[in-house]
Design a protein around this motif. Structure first.
Motif, PDB file in Angstrom:
ATOM      1  N   ILE A   1      -5.212  -3.481 -18.908  1.00  0.00           N
ATOM      2  CA  ILE A   1      -5.208  -2.583 -17.748  1.00  0.00           C
ATOM      3  C   ILE A   1      -5.175  -3.461 -16.508  1.00  0.00           C
ATOM      4  O   ILE A   1      -5.842  -4.498 -16.467  1.00  0.00           O
ATOM      5  CB  ILE A   1      -6.457  -1.680 -17.724  1.00  0.00           C
ATOM      6  N   TYR A   2      -4.381  -3.064 -15.526  1.00  0.00           N
ATOM      7  CA  TYR A   2      -4.269  -3.858 -14.308  1.00  0.00           C
ATOM      8  C   TYR A   2      -5.024  -3.202 -13.163  1.00  0.00           C
ATOM      9  O   TYR A   2      -4.896  -1.996 -12.933  1.00  0.00           O
ATOM     10  CB  TYR A   2      -2.792  -4.031 -13.935  1.00  0.00           C
ATOM     11  N   GLY A   3      -5.792  -4.011 -12.447  1.00  0.00           N
ATOM     12  CA  GLY A   3      -6.474  -3.524 -11.252  1.00  0.00           C
ATOM     13  C   GLY A   3      -5.433  -3.065 -10.236  1.00  0.00           C
ATOM     14  O   GLY A   3      -4.401  -3.714 -10.056  1.00  0.00           O
ATOM     15  N   SER A   4      -5.704  -1.947  -9.578  1.00  0.00           N
ATOM     16  CA  SER A   4      -4.738  -1.378  -8.629  1.00  0.00           C
ATOM     17  C   SER A   4      -4.795  -2.123  -7.298  1.00  0.00           C
ATOM     18  O   SER A   4      -5.741  -2.851  -7.016  1.00  0.00           O
ATOM     19  CB  SER A   4      -5.057   0.085  -8.349  1.00  0.00           C
ATOM     20  N   ASN A   5      -3.807  -1.858  -6.486  1.00  0.00           N
ATOM     21  CA  ASN A   5      -3.779  -2.366  -5.119  1.00  0.00           C
ATOM     22  C   ASN A   5      -4.681  -1.450  -4.284  1.00  0.00           C
ATOM     23  O   ASN A   5      -4.391  -0.267  -4.122  1.00  0.00           O
ATOM     24  CB  ASN A   5      -2.326  -2.330  -4.620  1.00  0.00           C
ATOM     25  N   ILE A   6      -5.781  -1.992  -3.776  1.00  0.00           N
ATOM     26  CA  ILE A   6      -6.686  -1.162  -2.955  1.00  0.00           C
ATOM     27  C   ILE A   6      -6.713  -1.664  -1.506  1.00  0.00           C
ATOM     28  O   ILE A   6      -7.678  -1.459  -0.788  1.00  0.00           O
ATOM     29  CB  ILE A   6      -8.108  -1.030  -3.554  1.00  0.00           C
ATOM     30  N   THR A   7      -5.619  -2.323  -1.094  1.00  0.00           N
ATOM     31  CA  THR A   7      -5.471  -2.624   0.341  1.00  0.00           C
ATOM     32  C   THR A   7      -4.937  -1.350   1.009  1.00  0.00           C
ATOM     33  O   THR A   7      -4.416  -0.454   0.333  1.00  0.00           O
ATOM     34  CB  THR A   7      -4.470  -3.772   0.591  1.00  0.00           C
ATOM     35  N   PRO A   8      -5.040  -1.268   2.357  1.00  0.00           N
ATOM     36  CA  PRO A   8      -4.582  -0.033   3.019  1.00  0.00           C
ATOM     37  C   PRO A   8      -3.064   0.085   3.179  1.00  0.00           C
ATOM     38  O   PRO A   8      -2.598   0.745   4.103  1.00  0.00           O
ATOM     39  CB  PRO A   8      -5.298  -0.082   4.380  1.00  0.00           C
ATOM     40  N   ASP A   9      -2.268  -0.523   2.286  1.00  0.00           N
ATOM     41  CA  ASP A   9      -0.824  -0.305   2.353  1.00  0.00           C
ATOM     42  C   ASP A   9      -0.547   1.145   1.950  1.00  0.00           C
ATOM     43  O   ASP A   9      -1.019   1.596   0.903  1.00  0.00           O
ATOM     44  CB  ASP A   9      -0.101  -1.268   1.403  1.00  0.00           C
ATOM     45  N   PRO A  10       0.223   1.892   2.768  1.00  0.00           N
ATOM     46  CA  PRO A  10       0.413   3.320   2.466  1.00  0.00           C
ATOM     47  C   PRO A  10       1.215   3.570   1.188  1.00  0.00           C
ATOM     48  O   PRO A  10       0.977   4.556   0.493  1.00  0.00           O
ATOM     49  CB  PRO A  10       1.172   3.865   3.680  1.00  0.00           C
ATOM     50  N   GLU A  11       2.173   2.671   0.860  1.00  0.00           N
ATOM     51  CA  GLU A  11       3.023   2.905  -0.310  1.00  0.00           C
ATOM     52  C   GLU A  11       2.336   2.487  -1.607  1.00  0.00           C
ATOM     53  O   GLU A  11       2.175   3.281  -2.521  1.00  0.00           O
ATOM     54  CB  GLU A  11       4.321   2.090  -0.201  1.00  0.00           C
ATOM     55  N   SER A  12       1.951   1.228  -1.660  1.00  0.00           N
ATOM     56  CA  SER A  12       1.472   0.690  -2.933  1.00  0.00           C
ATOM     57  C   SER A  12      -0.052   0.592  -2.998  1.00  0.00           C
ATOM     58  O   SER A  12      -0.608   0.330  -4.052  1.00  0.00           O
ATOM     59  CB  SER A  12       2.090  -0.697  -3.164  1.00  0.00           C
ATOM     60  N   GLY A  13      -0.724   0.799  -1.884  1.00  0.00           N
ATOM     61  CA  GLY A  13      -2.182   0.703  -1.870  1.00  0.00           C
ATOM     62  C   GLY A  13      -2.824   2.050  -1.614  1.00  0.00           C
ATOM     63  O   GLY A  13      -2.283   3.088  -2.011  1.00  0.00           O
ATOM     64  N   ILE A  14      -3.971   2.047  -0.917  1.00  0.00           N
ATOM     65  CA  ILE A  14      -4.690   3.299  -0.688  1.00  0.00           C
ATOM     66  C   ILE A  14      -4.656   3.704   0.788  1.00  0.00           C
ATOM     67  O   ILE A  14      -5.510   4.460   1.259  1.00  0.00           O
ATOM     68  CB  ILE A  14      -6.150   3.230  -1.222  1.00  0.00           C
ATOM     69  N   GLY A  15      -3.631   3.206   1.526  1.00  0.00           N
ATOM     70  CA  GLY A  15      -3.534   3.497   2.959  1.00  0.00           C
ATOM     71  C   GLY A  15      -3.491   4.975   3.296  1.00  0.00           C
ATOM     72  O   GLY A  15      -3.947   5.392   4.367  1.00  0.00           O
ATOM     73  N   ASN A  16      -2.954   5.776   2.396  1.00  0.00           N
ATOM     74  CA  ASN A  16      -2.867   7.222   2.663  1.00  0.00           C
ATOM     75  C   ASN A  16      -4.062   8.001   2.135  1.00  0.00           C
ATOM     76  O   ASN A  16      -4.082   9.224   2.218  1.00  0.00           O
ATOM     77  CB  ASN A  16      -1.605   7.802   2.021  1.00  0.00           C
TER      78      ASN A  16
END
Ligand code: HEC
Ligand code: HEC
Ligand code: HEC
Length: 429
Positions: free
Chosen positions: A90-105
């Motif tokens: 399992i891969y840890g997700s991108n939890i930076t605030p990038d709106p597309e690939s992270g949790i920015g939205n």
């Protein structure tokens, strides 16, 4: 959900069985979805109170968010770290605030739901490799502070690789069933019989610090066995020592010793951090002294090391391997380990080591093969790696000697199997 549909068609050949499976799949589908929360516009980083951001930084360190959410040599929190589980990777997700690939939205409420209910923004279940079975105990104020901290990190566009899980674990909606069985959402009830510091420690250890995620054994579906809390478990190929009365530690894990160990990775009389515990301590070294002391207070109350190690009758039996192992110890180890820590250039007397007395030989084998190497750019105790120096046969003899002489216990079962199983390459911990 493509994988789920594919499976239901594949098995639909026999009509009745097929129909039953369709019903089950439909039920799983229903369980597998939670409504998406109303979309909200995320706030720019500047809108967060700096005090909340700083508090969130400490809390994120207690929660070790960075370890699982940063790939080796990757940007912090951008995801992609592979976590191997008995069910696949399992891969840890991108939890930076990038709106597309992270949790920015993600809104604050969506983030809260992920932390406390294990549901993502789109309403899908998150795999419990993300320890939300612990994070569900974290109060709303603390979760909001972590949100403020993450939302003010550098946004990084990076998509982690897709999870590689075996069927049926690759069916995400099945996590809904796992949750029904094993997930108990909600806060921890304070224990009125204990003081504030103990309760603060319980809140942190059972919640954000998720110590039990590694120190408690898991069942065949990967859930912690609560009746055996802190009885010892496994993490990344290491055996995790018990922290309760069944501990193999040679002397009590008192509050003071735990405090030193959790802050610096070393106390006066126990093993140093060598494996997956090292990054935990690295994180705790930046957490407030009060919180680390609270953790130590709670953990000390489990009683590790208070029962003297039982001395085994068999230990006294002189095995031929033990004689060969004694010679290896004298040549390769004694120059440091016979001195004790008090002497400059000396190291812990191995009669005090947990690794030689644990129920499994794995950690001892790893330490001898890999040595003890401080993290890049940090100073700390150093021990040479013996991976290319000792043959498997020599390592076996040495382990038998250390176990009986210093662990004062009967030889490990299937030592040879463990030596073979554990990768000899020091670069693969
Ligand atoms: C032991 C490893 C581990 C730790 C520690 C951890 N996470 Fe995770 N986290 C994961 C994994 C793995 C996933 C993805 C699981 C999946 O694919 O369903 C995840 C998913 C998430 C998600 C959902 C992201 C999405 O796009 O769906 C969020 C949010 C999150 N983690 C936040 C955090 C925060 C905040 C912390 C620290 C308090 C933290 N994680 C600590 C392993 C971890
Ligand atoms: C050059 C000195 C040196 C030599 C040689 C050495 N070690 Fe170590 N070893 C250390 C240091 C330093 C540590 C970590 C700090 C400490 O324990 O005082 C350590 C740690 C360990 C630990 C973990 C428990 C602990 O003490 O923290 C084990 C087990 C261990 N060594 C076994 C061995 C064995 C077996 C050998 C011989 C094959 C060996 N060491 C050779 C210096 C040495
Ligand atoms: C990622 C898994 C993981 C987590 C999370 C974790 N530990 Fe550990 N811990 C280990 C492993 C593995 C070892 C033994 C080998 C090593 O040094 O890494 C260890 C060793 C220890 C020891 C030494 C025990 C002994 O007798 O030698 C203590 C004490 C300890 N951990 C306490 C804690 C506390 C308290 C927490 C939570 C704040 C915690 N651990 C969280 C994996 C973990």
């Amino acid at each position: 959900m493509g994988a789920l549909r594919g499976q239901s068609w594949k098995y639909a050949a026999a009509p009745t069985r097929g129909a039953a499976i369709v019903v089950v799949v439909a039920a799983l589908w229903a369980l597998g979805w939670q409504p998406a929360l109303a979309a909200t516009v995320s706030l720019p980083g500047a809108a967060f109170d700096p005090a909340a951001v700083e508090k969130g930084a400490q809390l994120a360190a207690i929660g070790n968010c960075k370890s699982c959410h940063t790939a080796p040599n990757g940007k912090p929190y951008a995801g992609g770290r592979a976590l191997s589980t008995p069910f696949g990777t399992i891969y840890g997700s991108n939890i930076t605030p990038d709106p597309e690939s992270g949790i920015g939205n993600w809104s604050q409420a969506e983030f809260m739901r992920a932390m406390r209910e294990g549901v993502d923004r789109r309403g899908r279940h998150i795999y419990p490799a993300f320890p939300y079975d612990h994070y569900t105990r974290v109060n709303a104020e603390d979760v909001d502070a972590i949100y403020a901290f993450l939302m003010t990190r550098e946004p990084v566009r990076a998509a982690p690789p897709p999870n590689e899980l075996a069927f049926p674990f690759n069916i995400r909606s099945l996590v809904g069933i796992w949750k029904l069985l094993y997930f108990h959402a909600g806060p921890l009830q304070p224990n009125a019989a204990e003081n504030e510091q103990w309760n603060r420690g319980a809140y942190l250890v059972e919640g954000l610090a998720h110590c039990g995620a590694c120190h408690t054994p898991r069942n065949f579906l990967g859930a912690e066995i609560k009746s055996r809390a802190f009885n010892g478990g496994q993490a990344e190929g290491w055996q995790t020592p018990a922290l309760d009365a069944s501990s193999a530690a040679s002397s009590p894990w008192t509050v003071e010793r735990l405090y030193a160990y959790l802050r610096q990775g070393i106390d006066d009389v126990h093993d140093v951090t060598a494996g997956p515990m090292a990054p935990i301590v690295h994180d705790l070294s930046r957490v407030s002294a009060d919180d680390v002391r609270a953790i130590a207070t709670y953990v000390a109350s489990f009683g590790a090391g208070q029962t003297p190690r039982p001395t085994s009758q068999n230990a006294a039996t002189e095995l031929p391997a033990s004689g060969r192992g004694a010679a290896i110890y004298a040549g390769a180890c004694a120059s440091c380990h016979d001195l004790g820590r008090e002497v400059h250039g000396g190291a812990l007397k191995l009669s005090l080591s947990t690794a030689v007395a644990m129920p499994q030989p794995d950690n001892l084998i790893r330490i001898v093969r890999q040595g003890i190497v401080p993290a890049a750019g940090e100073s700390g105790p150093w021990m040479p790696a013996f991976a290319g120096v000792l043959t498997d046969a020599q390592l076996t003899d040495l382990a038998i000697y250390l176990r009986t002489r210093f662990g004062e216990r009967a030889a490990w079962d299937d030592l040879a199997g463990a030596i073979e199983k554990i990768a000899p390459n020091p670069s693969t911990p």
